[in-house]
Design a protein around this motif. Structure first.
Motif, mmCIF file in Angstrom:
data_model
loop_
_atom_site.group_PDB
_atom_site.id
_atom_site.type_symbol
_atom_site.label_atom_id
_atom_site.label_comp_id
_atom_site.label_asym_id
_atom_site.label_seq_id
_atom_site.Cartn_x
_atom_site.Cartn_y
_atom_site.Cartn_z
ATOM 1 N N ALA A 150 0.841 -1.198 0.000
ATOM 2 C CA ALA A 150 0.000 0.000 0.000
ATOM 3 C C ALA A 150 0.878 1.250 0.000
ATOM 4 C CB ALA A 150 -0.935 -0.001 1.201
ATOM 5 N N PHE A 151 1.847 1.290 0.914
ATOM 6 C CA PHE A 151 2.783 2.405 0.989
ATOM 7 C C PHE A 151 3.898 2.070 1.959
ATOM 8 C CE2 PHE A 151 -0.767 3.206 3.867
ATOM 9 C CZ PHE A 151 -0.145 3.457 5.078
ATOM 10 N N LEU A 152 4.974 2.828 1.859
ATOM 11 C CA LEU A 152 6.065 2.706 2.815
ATOM 12 C C LEU A 152 5.665 3.451 4.068
ATOM 13 C CD1 LEU A 152 9.091 3.279 0.442
ATOM 14 C CD2 LEU A 152 8.437 1.147 1.537
ATOM 15 N N ARG A 153 5.972 2.894 5.205
ATOM 16 C CA ARG A 153 5.601 3.510 6.474
ATOM 17 C C ARG A 153 6.646 4.543 6.849
ATOM 18 N NH1 ARG A 153 6.939 3.581 11.555
ATOM 19 N NH2 ARG A 153 5.370 3.872 13.131
ATOM 20 N N PRO A 154 6.228 5.768 7.045
ATOM 21 C CA PRO A 154 7.209 6.793 7.427
ATOM 22 C C PRO A 154 7.703 6.599 8.855
ATOM 23 C CG PRO A 154 5.004 7.706 7.463
ATOM 24 C CD PRO A 154 4.889 6.295 6.928
ATOM 25 N N ALA A 207 11.143 7.466 3.466
ATOM 26 C CA ALA A 207 10.213 7.400 4.586
ATOM 27 C C ALA A 207 10.171 6.034 5.244
ATOM 28 C CB ALA A 207 8.817 7.806 4.128
ATOM 29 N N GLY A 208 10.161 4.970 4.484
ATOM 30 C CA GLY A 208 10.100 3.635 5.060
ATOM 31 C C GLY A 208 11.321 2.795 4.747
ATOM 32 N N SER A 215 10.077 -0.685 6.160
ATOM 33 C CA SER A 215 8.809 -0.735 6.900
ATOM 34 C C SER A 215 7.721 -0.377 5.907
ATOM 35 C CB SER A 215 8.810 0.260 8.055
ATOM 36 O OG SER A 215 9.795 -0.077 8.996
ATOM 37 N N LEU A 216 6.730 -1.246 5.793
ATOM 38 C CA LEU A 216 5.677 -0.990 4.819
ATOM 39 C C LEU A 216 4.319 -1.391 5.374
ATOM 40 C CD1 LEU A 216 4.719 -3.927 3.432
ATOM 41 C CD2 LEU A 216 6.979 -3.734 2.424
ATOM 42 N N VAL A 217 3.299 -0.883 4.723
ATOM 43 C CA VAL A 217 1.919 -1.275 5.023
ATOM 44 C C VAL A 217 1.429 -2.033 3.794
ATOM 45 C CG1 VAL A 217 -0.418 -0.435 5.462
ATOM 46 C CG2 VAL A 217 1.533 0.679 6.556
ATOM 47 N N ALA A 218 0.877 -3.215 4.042
ATOM 48 C CA ALA A 218 0.437 -4.092 2.951
ATOM 49 C C ALA A 218 -1.069 -4.002 2.748
ATOM 50 C CB ALA A 218 0.831 -5.537 3.257
ATOM 51 N N ARG A 219 -1.480 -4.407 1.577
ATOM 52 C CA ARG A 219 -2.914 -4.473 1.288
ATOM 53 C C ARG A 219 -3.491 -5.743 1.921
ATOM 54 N NH1 ARG A 219 -4.107 -0.232 -1.509
ATOM 55 N NH2 ARG A 219 -2.629 0.593 -3.012
ATOM 56 N N ARG A 220 -4.662 -5.610 2.474
ATOM 57 C CA ARG A 220 -5.290 -6.675 3.252
ATOM 58 C C ARG A 220 -5.595 -7.931 2.426
ATOM 59 N NH1 ARG A 220 -7.204 -6.303 8.160
ATOM 60 N NH2 ARG A 220 -7.179 -4.043 8.127
#
Length: 115
Positions: free
Chosen positions: A25-29, A52-53, A70-75
């Motif tokens: 989804a995006f890199l986690r800042p 950022a991540g 560090s990232l946020v993934a899609r569910r």
């Protein structure tokens, strides 16, 4: 190219590779990315934003690059699969950028959330 320029280029390349992966989804800042300011946000193409991540370090030229993502993934995808894909993509990209090195990078990926 100076060490700082190589570092900035590497961070940008890694960020681009990871952000383009399906399931990311995006890199986690980090903390600095979370702090809000009255100043305008920098252009997306700058190294400060791209990092950022992504944290990259190399204590000496003889050691491999250390890359922390560090990232946020899609569910809809398993986080472990997204993390593995990110690690593999980063390892391949760093190996392509530094073909003479036998072990160019040690990569760790942390999925900090799902959306």
């Amino acid at each position: 190219m100076t060490r700082t320029a190589v570092h900035a280029t590497l961070v940008e390349e890694i960020a681009r590779v990871v952000e383009d992966l399906p399931g990311v989804a995006f890199l986690r800042p980090g903390l600095t990315g979370l702090l809000r300011s009255a100043l305008p946000r920098p252009d997306r193409s700058t190294a400060a934003t791209a990092s950022a991540g992504v944290r990259v370090s190399r204590p000496s030229g003889a050691e491999p690059w250390r890359v922390e993502i560090s990232l946020v993934a899609r569910r809809h995808l398993r986080g472990v699969d997204v993390a593995r894909a990110a690690r593999r993509a980063v390892e391949e990209r760093v190996a392509a950028l530094f073909p003479a090195e036998t072990t160019p990078a040690q990569v760790s990926v942390t999925v900090t959330g799902l959306v």
